[in-house]
Design an enzyme around this catalytic site. Structure first.
Site, PDB file in Angstrom:
ATOM      1  N   ASP A 123      -6.236 -55.756  13.472  1.00 42.92           N
ATOM      2  CA  ASP A 123      -6.105 -55.799  14.607  1.00 42.92           C
ATOM      3  C   ASP A 123      -8.470 -56.059  14.576  1.00 42.92           C
ATOM      4  OD1 ASP A 123      -5.658 -54.519  17.236  1.00 42.92           O
ATOM      5  OD2 ASP A 123      -8.125 -53.433  17.165  1.00 42.92           O
ATOM      6  N   TYR A 162     -14.711 -53.871  22.652  1.00 42.84           N
ATOM      7  CA  TYR A 162     -13.794 -55.490  22.122  1.00 42.84           C
ATOM      8  C   TYR A 162     -15.607 -55.674  23.935  1.00 42.84           C
ATOM      9  CZ  TYR A 162      -9.737 -53.842  21.661  1.00 42.84           C
ATOM     10  OH  TYR A 162      -8.375 -53.313  21.318  1.00 42.84           O
ATOM     11  N   HIS A 175       2.320 -54.195  14.509  1.00 42.36           N
ATOM     12  CA  HIS A 175       0.807 -54.506  14.513  1.00 42.36           C
ATOM     13  C   HIS A 175       0.296 -52.664  13.288  1.00 42.36           C
ATOM     14  CE1 HIS A 175      -2.805 -55.427  16.279  1.00 42.36           C
ATOM     15  NE2 HIS A 175      -2.939 -54.260  16.628  1.00 42.36           N
TER      16      HIS A 175
END
Length: 391
Positions: A181, A311, A365
């Site tokens: 990630d 982000y 994930h």
């Protein structure tokens, strides 16, 4: 660099406030849709909220987390929380290999507890004691106990600079990096910006912003690469709304999630179900206690807003590479079947020196939490030939 021991200490007042908020939840009206089709299932959320308010034992969780050797360091003016667990055993001719592992969103340092057992004390897990690691698992700036950066601009590249300084401050001249990630982006940035310190990078995820330079005349896209890019775009259209909000309007989302523990649980819990190898049954892979440990860390530290900020920063500084730009540092990749994207090896090899590629049998994930033994075996295998650099 100043380093101080750290222990988690949530007050009774904070615990009481959490329970009060959970019990006073104003539930959204139900919609006539199948469970999970339109997001977090209200029935599952109701069970989780009741357990969180009345049965979840934070004090026991806190006690177990505080068994991890945690520290706070001042790294170039940024306070960084990290776990630093040293390798066990004393094998003649071998030293534990230093490794920095970086988490992502919506994870945190707590997802690495089982992986640390595998990596730091391999003999206790039935593996070769010569494969022991000294593992550093920092909390990203703005996540849990690492305060939010005072200034804008903290993308994966700037975090990589912090990690390089942290590892130097801990006495590691050379080291390896691992991540998934957001942590995959940081690990790649470490190799790009600090190649003389980073021996190798092991990944279990490829950042969605990664773009190699494409020379269509000399090296056209392969059919597998065309399929991957199409699948990535399809996934972003149907499942990537959270990332678009994080990277464009993080303060708007944070205002809601920082005020509602149920909203926070829905926002995070839905991803643990959608992105894991759980077959649609989230608690087949994660217990309520595991889910709520991570969600509670986000709640008590009020970090959901600062976490989403990364982000925004990564959107402004995406992981794109110019024509002819390559990273020569050895790269290993573990491709888990239920990861949210599945790049072909050729897509990475356009930029990276891929020396190990593994198609994993199971997992998603959250590989460190879902399949710690499988991931640890891949990490050990990848770094085994690089250990000579620290002997």
């Amino acid at each position: 660099m100043q380093i101080d021991p750290f222990e988690i200490a949530i007050t009774d007042r904070e615990l009481d406030d959490l329970r009060r908020r959970l019990r006073a939840t104003r539930w959204a009206p139900a919609t006539p849709a199948p469970a999970w089709q339109q997001g977090a299932d209200p029935g599952w959320l109701g069970e989780l909220a009741a357990y969180w308010a009345d049965q979840f034992d934070w004090r026991e969780v806190e006690r177990r987390l505080n068994q991890l050797p945690q520290f706070l360091a001042d790294v170039n003016g940024q306070t960084v929380h990290f776990v630093h667990r040293r390798g066990a055993g004393n094998v003649p001719g071998f030293k534990p290999y230093p490794l920095v592992i970086t988490h992502g969103w919506p994870g945190s340092f707590c997802e690495f507890r089982a992986l640390l057992d595998e990596l730091c004390d391999p003999a206790a897990c039935g593996a070769d004691p010569a494969d022991a690691f000294d593992v550093v698992t920092p909390s990203l700036p703005g996540f849990t106990f690492s305060p939010a950066p005072a200034q804008a601009g903290m993308s994966a590249f700037q975090v990589a600079d912090l990690w390089a300084a942290l590892m130097r401050g801990l006495g590691y001249r050379r080291f390896g990096a691992q991540g998934g990630d957001l942590g995959a982006g940081v690990s790649i940035a470490l190799a790009a910006r600090h190649p003389h310190a980073v021996d190798g990078v092991h990944l279990n995820f490829l950042p969605s912003s990664y773009e190699p330079a494409i020379d269509a005349a000399r090296q056209p896209l392969t059919p597998a690469e065309h399929d991957y890019l199409r699948e990535k775009n399809d996934w972003a259209a149907l499942e990537g709304g959270y990332a678009h909000l994080h990277s464009t309007k993080p303060l708007t989302v944070a205002a809601a999630l920082n005020d509602s523990p149920l909203g926070l649980a829905a926002w995070i819990g839905e991803k643990f179900r959608a992105w894991s190898d759980c077959g649609g049954e989230i608690e087949r892979v994660f217990t309520k206690d595991e889910l709520l440990t991570n969600i509670s860390l986000y709640w008590f530290t009020q970090c959901i807003g600062p976490a989403m900020q990364m982000y925004w920063e990564n959107r402004l500084q995406p992981m794109r590479f110019a024509a002819g730009q390559r990273i020569d540092t050895p790269v290993g990749f573990a491709r888990f079947p239920h990861e949210i994207n599945h790049p072909p090896r050729s897509w990475l090899e356009r930029t990276f020196n891929v020396v190990q590629w593994s198609e994993m049998a199971q997992g998603g994930h959250f590989a460190a939490l879902e399949q710690p033994a499988l991931l640890a075996a891949e990490i050990r295998r990848f770094f085994r030939p690089l250990r000579a650099n620290v002997q």
